[in-house]
Design a protein around this motif. Sequence first.
Motif, PDB file in Angstrom:
ATOM      1  N   ILE A 178       5.769  -5.856   4.911  1.00  0.00           N
ATOM      2  CA  ILE A 178       6.528  -5.385   3.753  1.00  0.00           C
ATOM      3  C   ILE A 178       7.678  -4.483   4.193  1.00  0.00           C
ATOM      4  N   ALA A 179       8.674  -4.388   3.327  1.00  0.00           N
ATOM      5  CA  ALA A 179       9.815  -3.497   3.527  1.00  0.00           C
ATOM      6  C   ALA A 179      10.297  -3.071   2.148  1.00  0.00           C
ATOM      7  N   ARG A 180      11.164  -2.083   2.107  1.00  0.00           N
ATOM      8  CA  ARG A 180      11.652  -1.587   0.817  1.00  0.00           C
ATOM      9  C   ARG A 180      12.591  -2.599   0.168  1.00  0.00           C
ATOM     10  N   GLN A 181      12.764  -2.428  -1.120  1.00  0.00           N
ATOM     11  CA  GLN A 181      13.754  -3.225  -1.843  1.00  0.00           C
ATOM     12  C   GLN A 181      15.144  -2.915  -1.280  1.00  0.00           C
ATOM     13  N   ASN A 182      15.970  -3.921  -1.138  1.00  0.00           N
ATOM     14  CA  ASN A 182      17.335  -3.803  -0.601  1.00  0.00           C
ATOM     15  C   ASN A 182      17.354  -3.445   0.887  1.00  0.00           C
ATOM     16  N   LEU A 238       0.819   7.165   2.507  1.00  0.00           N
ATOM     17  CA  LEU A 238       1.904   7.523   3.413  1.00  0.00           C
ATOM     18  C   LEU A 238       2.632   6.280   3.902  1.00  0.00           C
ATOM     19  N   THR A 239       1.907   5.213   4.122  1.00  0.00           N
ATOM     20  CA  THR A 239       2.531   3.953   4.530  1.00  0.00           C
ATOM     21  C   THR A 239       3.514   3.473   3.472  1.00  0.00           C
ATOM     22  N   LEU A 240       3.082   3.465   2.216  1.00  0.00           N
ATOM     23  CA  LEU A 240       3.970   3.025   1.130  1.00  0.00           C
ATOM     24  C   LEU A 240       5.183   3.944   0.996  1.00  0.00           C
ATOM     25  N   PHE A 260       1.658  -4.187  -5.335  1.00  0.00           N
ATOM     26  CA  PHE A 260       2.661  -3.135  -5.274  1.00  0.00           C
ATOM     27  C   PHE A 260       4.075  -3.685  -5.206  1.00  0.00           C
ATOM     28  N   GLY A 261       4.199  -4.969  -4.916  1.00  0.00           N
ATOM     29  CA  GLY A 261       5.516  -5.582  -4.949  1.00  0.00           C
ATOM     30  C   GLY A 261       5.968  -5.920  -6.355  1.00  0.00           C
ATOM     31  N   ALA A 262       5.012  -5.888  -7.308  1.00  0.00           N
ATOM     32  CA  ALA A 262       5.367  -6.256  -8.676  1.00  0.00           C
ATOM     33  C   ALA A 262       6.337  -5.270  -9.311  1.00  0.00           C
ATOM     34  N   ASP A 263       6.313  -3.990  -8.873  1.00  0.00           N
ATOM     35  CA  ASP A 263       7.216  -3.010  -9.469  1.00  0.00           C
ATOM     36  C   ASP A 263       8.576  -2.974  -8.785  1.00  0.00           C
ATOM     37  N   GLN A 267       8.920  -5.205  -0.983  1.00  0.00           N
ATOM     38  CA  GLN A 267       8.948  -6.663  -1.016  1.00  0.00           C
ATOM     39  C   GLN A 267       8.312  -7.201   0.260  1.00  0.00           C
ATOM     40  N   THR A 268       7.833  -8.425   0.159  1.00  0.00           N
ATOM     41  CA  THR A 268       7.229  -9.081   1.314  1.00  0.00           C
ATOM     42  C   THR A 268       8.302  -9.790   2.121  1.00  0.00           C
ATOM     43  N   LEU A 269       8.292  -9.581   3.410  1.00  0.00           N
ATOM     44  CA  LEU A 269       9.259 -10.221   4.296  1.00  0.00           C
ATOM     45  C   LEU A 269       8.837 -11.658   4.579  1.00  0.00           C
TER      46      LEU A 269
END
Length: 311
Positions: A178-182, A238-240, A260-263, A267-269
């Motif tokens: 996973i990584a942050r949006q944008n 802390l990971t999130l 947690f990607g629903a909000d 996002q999943t890479l």
Amino acid sequence: MTDLLRKGMKINHLRLAAALLTEAKLTDAAHALGIAQPAASRLASEIETIIDAQFYQREGRGIALTPEGHALAIRADRILNEIGDAGREIDELRRGLTGAVAIGAVTGPAIDLVLPVVRHARIDMPAAQVEIEVATSDHLRDMVLDRRLDFALARLPEDSTATLFDYTPIGVEPVSLIARQNHPLMRAQADTSLESLLNYDWVMPASGAILRQTVERALRDLGHAPPARVLNTSSFLLTLAAVSQTNAIAPIASAVAHIFGADGQIQTLNTTLELAVDEFGILTRAGTHLTPTAERLRDLIMDMGKRNQTN
């Protein structure tokens, strides 16, 4: 065969033997049982007469069970636990599917299986009280053996302690990056090769954790070294936080990534790195009979697990 009951073995003898599995002093065992020390000494003497062997021996300032004493204590503990379970089961049968059930699970199955089943079970078992413990497999195994959990969705140990459990396999636990949006890797035509991913910071559990071992093994199989820059933490929160506020990448259970990607914060890479943690299943103490409520929940979880693995 020695008939211990015919020779006078009583519940109080069993209780003292079981207590000495965890207490190193006879006075401490007596205190745990709520009896005086002389009474405990008398029970110990009676046990030696019944088994025709030394029950314990002095060791430093305490005592240690002899092999014969330890064999009796192990069985005594099991017998007393079974009696306790019988009481719970009788009570549940009298009142219907009610009572308390403690379930343990590693993160992915907790969200994918346990939570949906418990939510559904509220319909036909509205009076059941369910406690869910989410932890690593080694911690959950200890809790099952200590009777703090009725059963757990975890991984079977690879050493001789595996014989302490009854195990029903369910399947593997998929893992996503996973990584942050944008995140730069989310942009159109961004390079999501493994080489590109390894240029970023990663957030992972400490060395030796099964999730980290899974990632490092997958990278190694494809000819890549582990990530060079890693924030080590066992904290999911802390990971999130680190992922959502930085350009760091993290592996987490796919079930968690989906929720947690629903909000939109993470996002999943989409990468070529296929990850799945080793097989997990349902663990109970060997020889244990679950209460009707616990058995019902276990069966529902097993059924859902089988459906999920075939979809």
